[in-house]
Design an enzyme around this catalytic site. Structure first.
Site, short mmCIF file in Angstrom:
data_model
loop_
_atom_site.label_atom_id
_atom_site.label_comp_id
_atom_site.label_asym_id
_atom_site.label_seq_id
_atom_site.Cartn_x
_atom_site.Cartn_y
_atom_site.Cartn_z
CB CYS A 15 -0.89 -0.02 1.23
SG CYS A 15 -2.12 1.29 1.27
CB CYS A 45 -6.37 5.82 -6.55
SG CYS A 45 -5.45 6.20 -5.03
#
Length: 422
Positions: free
Chosen positions: A159, A353
């Protein structure tokens, strides 16, 4: 009547609960089990860590909102999953029977894999709201006596967006305080290049993120393995493309935030046939576990192989919309089984995103998230910062109302060619 149990009450778990309640039959029982009594909007944690948000801004109590939708809630953590018995053993000794189990726990944070890493060691974290609140306290102390910052993600991390976000947000906060000139910043990452993101890059993410970091005077070290962290000092081995160590760094810091690698939670780790060696849940194309077909999984706890081999290990991220597509596929497939049919729905794993940079931001669309892709798009601008703020408010409202995809959201995304199901 079937009892459908959802383990976890985060972005995946809460969304799963609402969609499953809509898809299930009226007589079916839906229960959410979580070691936290609250839902936290994890994407806002970097703001919490510089005190731009308070804990109450990004959390809501889970039980009242779930109960309004006829969803039961048990605020106790899972000690062990027993899929061969269709049972969950909880940490207080309770045993919960289920007909279907959906594992949506998120990961265990593997700080212990690097000596000195994490809130119990010498670095901060934005992985949970509790970590972010503690990071905010440390930030208050830091700005009174500033010094070098080291920020990034260690080997095995999957991540990377929050690390980039937090680096840029810290830079923005320091500039507003007029003390940026007193704070050298170094970005340390296992990625082979800036903007890799665990995805092999998205559009021109490499060029745009490198430019953004140059503009902000943030140095970087890629192909980096953090070997240990001591008080005020990080030890980093830099590798070449062959995986050979080419330089050893000793990086002093007065403040550091490093994202850890993830692995499966203890309740599932090592359950034969359920997880891979890292403890992530193995699934088929329909989100089901191959050995235990009444066990499904969504979100960060799902096993996904790396996009490509890198000199220092990197994982594949599971972004928000990708998780939502897993949720929708799972709810449809469980309903199919309840109706005596075979599952047919597959998640698209599309990715949208929004990464906030404090006063600007970067957005990417990857359809699907894992290459090769039909759409591969990356843009930067102030509009992203504003969009991220709006999305935070919007998503929190969705969790309070229990509506996971209003018609206007579905309509707008369809215009962009973004769909949850194949």
């Amino acid at each position: 009547m079937a009892h459908i149990v959802i383990l976890g009450a985060g972005v995946g778990g809460m969304t799963m609960a609402y969609e499953m309640r809509e898809s299930a039959r009226p007589e079916d029982k839906v229960t959410v089990i979580s070691n936290n009594s609250y839902f936290q909007f994890t994407p806002s944690n970097p703001w919490v860590a510089v005190n731009w948000r308070k804990r109450d801004d990004v959390t809501i109590p889970a039980a009242p909102y779930l109960n309004k939708k006829n969803i039961d809630f048990i605020g106790v953590g899972a000690a062990r999953v027993h899929p061969e018995k269709n049972q969950l053993e909880l940490t207080d000794g309770q045993v919960v029977d289920y007909d279907f189990l959906i594992i949506a726990t998120g990961p265990k944070l593997a700080f212990d894999e690097v000596p000195g890493l994490g809130p119990e060691g010498h670095t901060q974290s934005v992985c949970t709201v509790d970590h972010a609140v503690n990071s905010g306290r440390a930030w208050d102390d830091f700005v009174k006596n500033p010094g070098p910052i080291v920020v990034g993600a260690v080997q095995g991390a999957s991540c990377y967006g929050p690390a980039y976000e937090f680096a840029m947000i810290m830079d923005t906060d320091l500039r507003r305080r007029k003390i940026r000139d007193r704070v050298p910043m170094t970005y340390v990452t296992a990625e082979p290049y800036i903007g890799h993101l665990g995805l092999g890059g998205v559009g021109d993410s490499k060029g745009m993120l490198e430019s953004a970091m140059r503009d902000r005077h943030i140095k970087w070290i890629c192909n980096a393995k953090v070997t240990k962290v001591e008080a005020g000092k990080m030890f980093v081995a830099e590798h070449n493309d062959k995986g050979e160590v080419i330089k050893e760094h000793e990086l002093p810091f007065a403040y550091s935030m490093m994202l850890p690698a993830f692995k499966g939670i203890d309740a599932v780790f090592g359950v034969e046939g359920l997880t891979n060696p890292r403890g992530f849940i193995t699934i088929d194309a329909f989100q089901r576990n191959p050995k235990f077909p009444n066990v499904y999984s969504v979100g960060v706890c799902v096993a996904i192989p790396p996009v490509e081999v890198t000199p220092v290990p990197t994982g594949t991220p599971k972004t928000g919309y990708m998780i939502e597509s897993m949720v929708t596929a799972t709810s449809h497939n469980i309903r199919a089984v309840l109706d005596g049919r075979e599952p047919t729905e597959k998640a698209t794993w599309n990715a949208i995103c929004l990464a906030d940079f404090g006063d600007t931001g970067a957005a990417f669309v990857a359809l699907p998230q894992i290459p090769p892709r039909n759409v591969n798009w990356f843009k930067e601008g102030k509009w992203v910062h504003l969009a991220k703020i709006a999305f935070e408010k919007y998503f929190m409202r969705k969790m309070k109302k229990g509506s996971t995809e209003p018609l206007y959201e579905k309509y707008v995304l369809s215009l962009l060619g973004v769909k949850k199901l194949k």
